[in-house]
Design a protein around this motif. Structure first.
Motif, PDB file in Angstrom:
ATOM      1  N   LEU A  47      -4.071  -1.590  33.319  1.00 21.04           N
ATOM      2  CA  LEU A  47      -5.432  -1.624  32.466  1.00 21.04           C
ATOM      3  C   LEU A  47      -6.344  -1.547  33.576  1.00 21.04           C
ATOM      4  N   GLY A  48      -6.174  -1.483  34.866  1.00 21.15           N
ATOM      5  CA  GLY A  48      -7.289  -1.540  35.794  1.00 21.15           C
ATOM      6  C   GLY A  48      -7.277  -0.160  36.446  1.00 21.15           C
ATOM      7  N   ARG A  49      -6.763   0.036  37.642  1.00 19.21           N
ATOM      8  CA  ARG A  49      -6.874   1.129  38.725  1.00 19.21           C
ATOM      9  C   ARG A  49      -6.136   2.365  38.117  1.00 19.21           C
ATOM     10  N   SER A  50      -4.908   2.025  37.222  1.00 23.43           N
ATOM     11  CA  SER A  50      -4.277   3.238  36.696  1.00 23.43           C
ATOM     12  C   SER A  50      -4.503   3.416  35.115  1.00 23.43           C
ATOM     13  N   MET A  51      -5.450   2.866  34.633  1.00 24.12           N
ATOM     14  CA  MET A  51      -5.747   3.106  33.329  1.00 24.12           C
ATOM     15  C   MET A  51      -5.814   4.749  32.965  1.00 24.12           C
ATOM     16  N   PHE A  52      -6.246   5.469  33.628  1.00 23.51           N
ATOM     17  CA  PHE A  52      -6.771   6.779  33.165  1.00 23.51           C
ATOM     18  C   PHE A  52      -5.353   7.542  33.058  1.00 23.51           C
ATOM     19  N   ILE A  53      -4.314   7.326  34.157  1.00 22.65           N
ATOM     20  CA  ILE A  53      -3.175   7.919  34.092  1.00 22.65           C
ATOM     21  C   ILE A  53      -2.114   7.361  33.108  1.00 22.65           C
ATOM     22  N   PHE A  54      -2.110   6.316  32.798  1.00 25.78           N
ATOM     23  CA  PHE A  54      -1.484   5.464  31.735  1.00 25.78           C
ATOM     24  C   PHE A  54      -1.901   6.204  30.360  1.00 25.78           C
ATOM     25  N   GLN A  55      -3.264   6.034  30.044  1.00 28.48           N
ATOM     26  CA  GLN A  55      -3.760   6.778  28.889  1.00 28.48           C
ATOM     27  C   GLN A  55      -3.317   8.233  28.721  1.00 28.48           C
ATOM     28  N   SER A  56      -3.454   9.052  29.864  1.00 25.11           N
ATOM     29  CA  SER A  56      -2.938  10.369  29.744  1.00 25.11           C
ATOM     30  C   SER A  56      -1.672  10.573  29.310  1.00 25.11           C
ATOM     31  N   ALA A  57      -0.757   9.593  29.855  1.00 24.71           N
ATOM     32  CA  ALA A  57       0.897   9.616  29.490  1.00 24.71           C
ATOM     33  C   ALA A  57       0.875   9.434  27.872  1.00 24.71           C
ATOM     34  N   GLY A  58      -0.081   8.495  27.372  1.00 21.62           N
ATOM     35  CA  GLY A  58       0.056   8.177  25.974  1.00 21.62           C
ATOM     36  C   GLY A  58      -0.216   9.402  25.345  1.00 21.62           C
ATOM     37  N   LEU A  59      -1.343  10.122  25.558  1.00 26.96           N
ATOM     38  CA  LEU A  59      -1.699  11.302  25.020  1.00 26.96           C
ATOM     39  C   LEU A  59      -0.938  12.354  24.951  1.00 26.96           C
ATOM     40  N   THR A  60      -0.274  12.379  26.198  1.00 27.20           N
ATOM     41  CA  THR A  60       0.828  13.669  26.500  1.00 27.20           C
ATOM     42  C   THR A  60       2.038  13.352  25.690  1.00 27.20           C
ATOM     43  N   ILE A  61       2.458  12.202  25.334  1.00 27.28           N
ATOM     44  CA  ILE A  61       3.718  11.917  24.378  1.00 27.28           C
ATOM     45  C   ILE A  61       3.090  12.164  22.776  1.00 27.28           C
ATOM     46  N   LEU A  62       1.791  11.956  22.557  1.00 26.82           N
ATOM     47  CA  LEU A  62       1.422  12.315  21.490  1.00 26.82           C
ATOM     48  C   LEU A  62       1.480  13.726  21.035  1.00 26.82           C
ATOM     49  N   THR A  63       0.822  14.394  21.838  1.00 25.91           N
ATOM     50  CA  THR A  63       0.725  15.980  21.940  1.00 25.91           C
ATOM     51  C   THR A  63       2.144  16.340  21.911  1.00 25.91           C
ATOM     52  N   ALA A  64       3.124  15.916  22.685  1.00 25.73           N
ATOM     53  CA  ALA A  64       4.673  16.411  22.710  1.00 25.73           C
ATOM     54  C   ALA A  64       4.896  16.304  21.302  1.00 25.73           C
ATOM     55  N   MET A  65       4.935  15.052  20.751  1.00 25.13           N
ATOM     56  CA  MET A  65       5.391  14.749  19.390  1.00 25.13           C
ATOM     57  C   MET A  65       5.015  15.648  18.258  1.00 25.13           C
ATOM     58  N   ILE A  66       3.636  16.099  18.337  1.00 29.84           N
ATOM     59  CA  ILE A  66       3.156  16.915  17.319  1.00 29.84           C
ATOM     60  C   ILE A  66       3.596  18.368  17.662  1.00 29.84           C
ATOM     61  N   ALA A  67       3.644  18.626  18.827  1.00 27.82           N
ATOM     62  CA  ALA A  67       4.002  19.927  19.132  1.00 27.82           C
ATOM     63  C   ALA A  67       5.370  20.155  18.892  1.00 27.82           C
ATOM     64  N   ALA A  68       6.349  19.269  18.836  1.00 28.82           N
ATOM     65  CA  ALA A  68       7.661  19.397  18.768  1.00 28.82           C
ATOM     66  C   ALA A  68       7.945  19.434  17.251  1.00 28.82           C
ATOM     67  N   THR A  69       7.208  18.838  16.625  1.00 25.81           N
ATOM     68  CA  THR A  69       7.286  18.796  15.124  1.00 25.81           C
ATOM     69  C   THR A  69       6.850  20.052  14.491  1.00 25.81           C
ATOM     70  N   MET A  70       5.580  20.562  14.964  1.00 25.81           N
ATOM     71  CA  MET A  70       5.188  21.735  14.686  1.00 25.81           C
ATOM     72  C   MET A  70       6.301  23.043  14.896  1.00 25.81           C
TER      73      MET A  70
END
Lengths: 171, 103
Positions: free
Chosen positions: A137-160
């Protein structure tokens, strides 16, 4: 020889053995279970290396992931039990060479360099978790949030991809 | 302590070799995914070993492990999405029968 070394070698050997079993059995369900045991042994290695949070996370995550994999195996295979002893390999010689050369190159990279001084102690489990939380939640916040967004994108893409109608259904 | 590091890294090297063999030799898509999972597991073992024995005070090492775990989950979700799509169209996930995907 320390206790840590004995346990590391034991769980490491188990992870490798079950990793080999994944590709040696004819049964797909057994393959998925062997991979589950291999990943669990890796989680146990993490616990031996005093990474408690990561060890527990690895075991929990892989247990779920490999159970899903076993279900998919049963769905997709004509012979999930491996009773017909079907050979499902190709380019075996090339794969063996590639795997062998990859293994040797990695072992050389492990054994040749001088790794410098080795740390004797690690922070306690509570401190580790607190440090990791501050890092995420500090220095690596951007990378961590990007990972979350990537998982969400992959879930939607895989379902589609999975629910897209085929040519007959479109008519 | 250096021997513990060597054992952990050697296990990682072994998992990488086995995973590479599996990913290249299998004809079934789900089995290929299993090979890739083993390769990523090798990366996980190495990362935890580097964190534990070289930089235990640096939480970024553990953060990197979490990112690789996320990559494993994403890789599996996408692979199963493709597998389902393939199975619905062709009734099989055998990659020997997917030569039309070759570029």
């Amino acid at each position: 020889m320390t206790v840590q070394m004995i346990f590391l070698a034991f769980f490491g050997g188990a992870a490798l053995w079950f990793g080999v079993v994944v590709f040696r059995t004819h049964s797909m369900v057994r393959s998925a279970l062997a991979l589950l045991f291999s990943q669990t042994a890796i989680g146990a290695m993490f616990l031996v290396m005093q990474a408690e949070f990561l060890g527990v996370l690895q075991i929990m995550m892989m247990a779920t992931e490999m159970s899903v994999m076993a279900i998919f195996m049963v769905m997709f295979m004509m012979d999930p039990g491996g009773m017909g002893k079907m050979d499902m390999t190709h380019q075996k010689r090339l794969s063996l060479w590639a795997g062998g050369i990859g293994l040797l190159a990695a072992l050389l990279l492990v054994w040749l360099p001088d790794w410098g001084p080795v740390a004797l102690s690690v922070p306690g489990a509570h401190e580790q978790a607190a440090d990791l939380g501050r890092e995420l939640l500090g220095r690596s916040m951007f990378i961590f949030q990007s990972a979350g967004l990537t998982i969400l994108t992959a879930m939607i893409a895989a379902t589609m991809v999975a629910i897209v109608p085929n040519a007959e259904q479109r008519k | 302590m250096i021997l513990e590091l060597m054992i952990a890294l050697s296990v990682g090297a072994g998992l990488f070799g086995v995973g590479l063999y599996g990913a290249l030799s299998q004809t079934n898509l789900v089995m290929i995914v299993m090979g890739v999972e083993l390769i990523l597991a090798a990366a996980l073992v190495n990362l935890v070993a580097f964190w534990r024995y070289l930089h235990p005070d640096e939480p970024a090492g553990q953060m990197f492990v979490l990112i690789v775990m996320a990559v494993m989950a994403v890789e599996m979700a996408v692979a199963f999405g493709i597998a389902i799509a393939r199975f619905r169209v062709r009734g099989s996930v055998e990659m020997e029968e997917a030569r039309e995907l070759k570029g």
